[in-house]
Design a protein around this motif. Structure first.
Motif, PDB file in Angstrom:
ATOM      1  N   SER A 132       0.833  -1.208   0.000  1.00  0.00           N
ATOM      2  CA  SER A 132       0.000   0.000   0.000  1.00  0.00           C
ATOM      3  C   SER A 132       0.866   1.256   0.000  1.00  0.00           C
ATOM      4  N   VAL A 133       1.953   1.241   0.772  1.00  0.00           N
ATOM      5  CA  VAL A 133       2.839   2.407   0.854  1.00  0.00           C
ATOM      6  C   VAL A 133       3.694   2.525  -0.404  1.00  0.00           C
ATOM      7  N   VAL A 134       4.318   1.431  -0.827  1.00  0.00           N
ATOM      8  CA  VAL A 134       5.223   1.470  -1.976  1.00  0.00           C
ATOM      9  C   VAL A 134       4.483   1.825  -3.262  1.00  0.00           C
ATOM     10  N   ILE A 135       3.327   1.203  -3.491  1.00  0.00           N
ATOM     11  CA  ILE A 135       2.560   1.504  -4.707  1.00  0.00           C
ATOM     12  C   ILE A 135       2.082   2.952  -4.697  1.00  0.00           C
ATOM     13  N   GLY A 136       1.660   3.432  -3.525  1.00  0.00           N
ATOM     14  CA  GLY A 136       1.249   4.826  -3.421  1.00  0.00           C
ATOM     15  C   GLY A 136       2.394   5.774  -3.738  1.00  0.00           C
ATOM     16  N   LEU A 137       3.570   5.510  -3.180  1.00  0.00           N
ATOM     17  CA  LEU A 137       4.746   6.355  -3.433  1.00  0.00           C
ATOM     18  C   LEU A 137       5.155   6.310  -4.909  1.00  0.00           C
TER      19      LEU A 137
ATOM     20  N   THR B  53      -4.779   4.139 -14.302  1.00  0.00           N
ATOM     21  CA  THR B  53      -5.369   2.847 -13.961  1.00  0.00           C
ATOM     22  C   THR B  53      -4.461   1.703 -14.396  1.00  0.00           C
ATOM     23  N   PHE B  54      -3.959   1.778 -15.631  1.00  0.00           N
ATOM     24  CA  PHE B  54      -3.065   0.724 -16.132  1.00  0.00           C
ATOM     25  C   PHE B  54      -1.804   0.642 -15.276  1.00  0.00           C
ATOM     26  N   THR B  55      -1.249   1.798 -14.916  1.00  0.00           N
ATOM     27  CA  THR B  55      -0.031   1.807 -14.103  1.00  0.00           C
ATOM     28  C   THR B  55      -0.279   1.185 -12.741  1.00  0.00           C
TER      29      THR B  55
END
Length: 391
Positions: A157-162, A369-371
C-alpha cells in the motif's frame, strides 16, 4: 457527424457478429452466461444493500462534510508523507471492505483533494489489509502465509502509493493546485468530536452490516455475527439522532445528492464488471465460467515466475467478496497450487477485480489505472516468487 455515424455502425456490426456467432449449443457458453446472471444476483443480494450502499453514503459524507482543509492536511501534497501514508495504510484494518466497496470511499477523498499517492495507498489497503481476512488466512492456510500476506499488504500500500505519486507527480501537482486556491476557509458547523462521532457511526454500520460468519465454531467473531443486525439497528438509531440534533435539513439533502452522484458514476460500471467476471470465471467454487477451473489450476502449480505472474493476473481480474479468497485458495492449494502463486493471488486478488478496474478508470483515467494495475501485478509476482523460494 461522419465519425459519430461510423461509431454507431461499428456498434451495430459488433452486436450482429456476436448474435450471429454466439455458440448457444455449447453447454460451457450457456452455462457461463447463466453464471454471469447468478453472480450479478448474488452480488446484488449479498453486497449492494449491506455493503455498497453504506459505502456510498460514507463517500457522499466525505465529499460534502469533510472540509478540503482537513483532506489537504492529512492527504494533500503538503502533508507529511509519514502521516499521509500511515493513515492511508491502516484504513483497511478499520473498514474491512472488498475491492468494489472501497471505490466510492476512494473517489470521495480523491475528489476532495487527496494526493494521488495517499489516495492510492488507501485504495489498495482498504480491501487488502483486512485483519479478519489475514487472521483467517493464518488459521486456515498456515501462519507463514498469513504473516506474509499481512506484511506484503502493508508494504504494497505504501510502496505503490509512493510510486504512483512519483510517476504522476507533475499531473497530480497541477490537479492539487485547484484545491489549494481557496477564496475563503470553509467554516465548520460542528465540532471535531461531533464530526468524528458521525463518521464512526457510518463506518460502524458498514462494518457490522458486512460482518461475516467465521469458519471456526464459537469465538468472539461468531458471537458478534449473531447480534450484528441488533448492532446495525443501534447505530442507525444513533445516526438518526445525530442527524436530527446536529444537521440542518438542507445539509442532509446535499449529502443525499452527493451520494447519488457517486452512485450514478460507480454502480453501472460495477454491475457490468460483475457480469463479465461471472462470465469469465464463474462464482467461486462453481467451475462454470467460460474459462475452466482446471486450466487455472494447471498454470499456477510450482513456483516459476510464469506461475506467479499468472496467479497475479487471475487474482487481479477475478472478483473476491470479503473473506471468499481464503476458501478459494484452500481449494486451489489442495489441487496443487504452489505457495508462491497462492501469496501472489492473495496480494492482487482482494485489492483488484475487473469491476473495480472499470470504475477506477472512470476516476483516474486509463494511464493511471493501467499503471496501478501493473504495479500490483508485478509486485505480487515478485513477492510470490520470493515467498515460494524460501517456503
Amino acid at each position: 457527424m461522419l465519425q459519430n455515424n461510423w461509431q454507431k455502425l461499428s456498434i451495430m456490426v459488433a452486436v450482429f457478429l456476436v448474435a450471429y456467432f454466439m455458440p448457444l449449443n455449447s453447454p460451457r457458453f450457456t452455462g457461463a452466461v447463466l453464471e454471469a446472471l447468478y453472480m450479478l444476483q448474488e452480488y446484488a443480494r449479498l453486497h449492494v444493500l449491506t455493503c455498497l450502499i453504506p459505502a456510498l453514503f460514507i463517500a457522499g459524507a466525505i465529499a460534502y462534510f469533510i472540509s478540503r482543509e482537513a483532506v489537504m492536511k492529512y492527504f494533500g501534497s503538503k502533508a507529511k508523507k509519514w502521516v499521509a501514508y500511515s493513515v492511508a495504510s491502516v484504513s483497511g484494518a478499520i473498514l474491512a471492505v472488498c475491492s468494489c466497496t472501497v471505490l466510492p470511499l476512494f473517489a470521495g477523498i480523491y475528489k476532495r483533494g487527496a494526493g494521488l499517492g495517499p489516495a492510492i495507498a488507501f485504495l489498495y489497503s482498504g480491501p487488502a489489509i483486512n485483519i479478519l481476512a489475514i487472521a483467517m488466512t493464518a488459521r486456515i492456510l498456515g501462519a507463514r502465509l498469513g504473516l506474509a500476506r499481512a506484511i506484503g499488504a502493508v508494504v504494497f500500500s505504501v510502496v505503490i502509493g509512493l510510486l504512483m505519486a512519483t510517476i504522476f507527480h507533475k499531473e497530480d501537482s497541477e490537479r492539487l493546485q485547484g484545491f489549494s486556491i481557496q477564496q475563503k476557509p470553509e467554516t465548520e458547523k460542528r465540532s471535531l468530536a461531533q464530526t468524528l462521532f458521525y463518521f464512526i457511526n457510518l463506518i460502524a454500520i458498514l462494518v457490522f452490516a458486512t460482518w461475516g460468519r467465521s469458519a471456526q465454531p464459537g469465538g468472539i467473531l461468531n458471537a458478534i455475527y449473531s447480534i450484528k443486525w441488533y448492532l446495525v439497528v443501534l447505530f442507525l438509531g444513533l445516526l438518526a439522532i445525530i442527524l436530527i440534533r446536529w444537521f440542518e435539513r438542507f445539509e442532509i439533502s446535499m449529502w443525499i445528492e452527493s451520494t447519488w452522484s457517486f452512485a450514478q458514476q460507480i454502480l453501472p460500471l460495477l454491475f457490468v464488471g460483475v457480469l463479465l467476471a461471472g462470465f469469465l470465471t464463474g462464482r467461486p467454487g462453481t467451475d462454470a465460467g467460460i474459462i475452466p477451473a482446471k486450466y487455472v489450476q494447471l498454470v499456477v502449480g510450482g513456483n516459476s515466475i510464469r506461475a506467479n505472474f499468472l496467479a497475479s493476473i487471475i487474482g487481479a481480474f477475478m472478483y473476491f467478496a470479503t473473506l471468499t479468497e481464503v476458501p478459494i485458495l484452500q481449494s486451489l492449494l489442495g489441487s496443487g497450487m504452489g505457495q508462491g502463486p497462492a501469496l501472489a493471488l492473495l496480494l492482487s486478488g482482494p485489492a483488484l477485480s475487473l469491476p473495480s478496474m472499470l470504475v477506477i478508470n472512470s476516476i483516474l483515467g486509463p494511464k493511471k489505472t493501467f499503471t496501478y494495475v501493473a504495479l500490483v501485478v508485478v509486485m505480487s509476482t515478485i513477492a510470490g516468487y520470493i515467498f515460494g523460494a524460501i517456503s
